[in-house]
Design a protein around this motif. Structure first.
Motif, PDB file in Angstrom:
ATOM      1  N   VAL A  42     -76.868 -21.036  91.405  1.00  0.00           N
ATOM      2  CA  VAL A  42     -76.413 -19.649  91.232  1.00  0.00           C
ATOM      3  C   VAL A  42     -75.662 -19.160  92.475  1.00  0.00           C
ATOM      4  N   LEU A  43     -76.220 -19.418  93.659  1.00  0.00           N
ATOM      5  CA  LEU A  43     -75.602 -18.902  94.883  1.00  0.00           C
ATOM      6  C   LEU A  43     -74.289 -19.628  95.203  1.00  0.00           C
ATOM      7  N   LEU A  45     -72.295 -21.145  93.039  1.00  0.00           N
ATOM      8  CA  LEU A  45     -71.281 -20.733  92.053  1.00  0.00           C
ATOM      9  C   LEU A  45     -70.687 -19.370  92.430  1.00  0.00           C
ATOM     10  N   MET A  46     -71.531 -18.484  92.953  1.00  0.00           N
ATOM     11  CA  MET A  46     -71.033 -17.165  93.364  1.00  0.00           C
ATOM     12  C   MET A  46     -70.055 -17.331  94.537  1.00  0.00           C
ATOM     13  N   TYR A  49     -66.747 -18.709  93.354  1.00  0.00           N
ATOM     14  CA  TYR A  49     -65.943 -17.699  92.655  1.00  0.00           C
ATOM     15  C   TYR A  49     -65.101 -16.907  93.659  1.00  0.00           C
ATOM     16  N   PHE A  50     -65.652 -16.701  94.852  1.00  0.00           N
ATOM     17  CA  PHE A  50     -64.919 -15.958  95.884  1.00  0.00           C
ATOM     18  C   PHE A  50     -64.166 -16.890  96.840  1.00  0.00           C
ATOM     19  N   ARG A  52     -65.343 -19.081  98.911  1.00  0.00           N
ATOM     20  CA  ARG A  52     -65.947 -19.111 100.246  1.00  0.00           C
ATOM     21  C   ARG A  52     -67.056 -20.163 100.340  1.00  0.00           C
ATOM     22  N   LEU A  56     -69.759 -20.296 103.494  1.00  0.00           N
ATOM     23  CA  LEU A  56     -71.091 -19.711 103.292  1.00  0.00           C
ATOM     24  C   LEU A  56     -72.193 -20.741 103.038  1.00  0.00           C
TER      25      LEU A  56
END
Lengths: 264, 262
Positions: A42-43, A45-46, A49-50, A52, A56
């Motif tokens: 989940v993290l 993929l987030m 999407y940005f 980064r 990150l």
């Protein structure tokens, strides 16, 4: 009463054997394997999407792994005591000459070591999703993981002691995790937290583990190594001493009021 | 009329089961803070990754997801608790339909799921989500629809794990986490590769979540009403599968004489 180191070690190993035979069930897999892997998905993929992901990854890949280890340990603290209660062996354990605390520590320690499986699993998951994570300073990373294992075992003793007090305290195991993950700043920079929370975070060993691991990934652990190791060692001692004090007092209390198994 | 009474009685008894697990005070001091802290954790991560808009996007997604996951976890497990209580043979032997009891015995957990979702929305509102009384009612209504479809999925999973009760928590968590990852909770559904969006839309959560975002955005009924309709259809399909699965389980277990030791 025998109190030699060999005797203590045998008790610890007996706890470890019990845990290996009974404590690797669905709930352990859920906390130490399934939850961290899906959190990583989940993290990452987030972050993807940005655009980064690489930037990150030290936060978003490392944090689910650390969460897996601590979630597994918090759960074990409850499960170990509940398992003895459920099997009807808790009174026998408390009545036996061997310290109950050592048996629980053996079980908790074993599960903490098993929970470390979360780390490679999460790193592999991150890599499959494009979040590459390379450890530049292996020595610092190993020390961070050692600090993680020791501080996790020590803090779990505190949780386990509250579960000795009464079975209803198990519902509180659900609430312990997220405040600690927030305070530790493992998934985001601590600067996002208010000042008072940043001060409190110094008391959470996970913060220092996360800082040292991220420094090991960046390859600039020189400035972090000593403060992080000092903090982890101090906190592990503090957690261990508090856990021991609490466990002894609570064990004495439940023996005195005859509510070892009946405590609600 | 008799069926409604049995269903109502099972729902009533589920309240006792719920408070046996979570006494009112324990729910207040353990469950509510857990929901709030989980929302704050994901809010901080989303803020870090994508800024304030992402924070709000993730919290709205989390509200829908928590509604689903809370219901899924407890409903799936709760069906197995009937097995552990040794009461399934008694239910089968009674004149009423055991499937009605198994369907109604989790309703208080469903209410807990809905409250959990609403609490997460309240956290989002305190962190800047624009809510009017009308949009709040709309959000609560859509969460209730997600709740119904999640309840149906939970019943279906509960009926399946009656055959493997040791895997009840693992099953509900695996399905819940999968939906967490692919239903547009933290990133738009369209950003996921095919066929993940199609898979998500065939399960509870994704349609309802799209409706939720529409109500909090443009609020065009031409968009959110069909989405709510689809969420209800998905829920109905899973309810049908659950009823069928319960009947197959009971039929086979009676044939083999294994009603109480699967």
């Amino acid at each position: 009463m025998r109190t030699s180191a060999a005797w203590w070690l045998r008790i610890l190993l007996a706890g470890a054997r019990v845990q290996l035979s009974r404590g690797r069930g669905g709930n352990f897999l859920l906390a130490a394997v399934v939850t961290p892997v899906f959190y990583a998905v989940v993290l990452v993929l987030m972050a993807r999407y940005f655009g980064r992901t690489s930037e990150l990854a030290p936060f978003l890949v490392v944090s689910p792994a650390l969460i897996g280890v601590w979630a597994g340990a918090i759960l074990t603290g409850a499960e170990a005591v509940a398992d003895e209660r459920g099997s009807g062996t808790f009174e026998l354990l408390i009545a036996a000459p061997a310290p109950t605390e050592l048996v629980v520590l053996g079980r908790v320690g074993t599960n903490t070591l098993l929970s470390l499986i979360a780390i490679p699993l999460v790193v592999i998951t991150g890599q499959l999703l494009g979040a590459q994570l390379a450890i530049v300073d292996v020595f610092a990373a190993v020390l961070a993981l050692l600090g993680l294992a020791v501080s996790t075992m020590a803090i779990t003793l505190i949780f386990a002691s509250t579960f000795v007090l009464a079975r209803t305290t198990r519902v509180f195991q659900n609430v312990i995790g997220f405040p600690l993950y927030i305070l530790s700043g493992i998934a985001f920079p601590l600067a996002l937290l208010p000042d008072w929370a940043q001060v409190l975070s110094t008391l959470v060993a996970l913060r220092w583990v996360g800082e040292l691991l991220r420094a090991a990934i960046r390859g600039d652990s020189a400035g972090v190594l000593v403060p992080a190791l000092t903090a982890m060692a101090t906190l592990a001692l503090l957690y261990g001493a508090s856990g021991h004090w609490l466990f002894s007092r609570i064990e004495r209390a439940v023996r005195a009021n005859g509510q070892v198994s009946l405590g609600q | 009329m008799g069926s409604a009474r049995v269903l109502g009685r099972a729902a009533y008894l589920s309240i006792y089961e719920f408070f046996g697990f979570y006494a009112p005070l324990a729910w207040l001091v353990a469950w509510v803070p857990r929901v709030v802290f989980e929302a704050l954790f994901f809010a901080l991560v989303a803020q870090f990754v994508g800024g304030h808009q992402q924070l709000l996007f993730s919290l709205v997604g989390l509200a829908a997801y928590r509604t689903l996951q809370t219901t899924l976890t407890f409903t799936t497990a709760s069906v197995s608790w009937e097995l552990f209580a040794g009461t399934i043979p008694l239910l089968v032997g009674s004149p009423s339909d055991p499937v009605l009891v198994l369907t109604g015995r989790n309703l208080s957990w469903a209410v807990n799921g809905l409250i959990t979702g609403v609490l997460t929305i309240v956290v989002a509102a305190t962190l800047g989500l624009a809510l009017t009384p009308a949009s709040f009612l709309g959000v609560a209504g859509v969460l209730a629809v997600i709740e119904l479809s999640s309840y149906a999925l939970g019943l279906f999973l509960g009926s399946v794990v009656l055959r493997f009760p040791g895997y009840r928590n693992m099953t509900s968590s695996l399905i819940g986490f999968t939906l967490f990852a692919i239903s547009g909770v933290n990133i738009p559904l369209a950003a996921l590769p095919d066929p993940l969006p199609s898979v998500a839309l065939a399960a509870p959560l994704a349609n309802g979540l799209l409706a939720l975002r529409e109500i909090l955005g443009a609020a065009d009924p031409a968009v959110f009403v069909p989405l709510i309709g689809r969420e209800l259809v998905v829920g109905t399909v899973y309810l049908g599968l659950a009823l069928l699965s319960f009947r197959v389980f009971l039929y086979r277990a009676r044939l083999r004489g294994t009603l109480d030791y699967h």
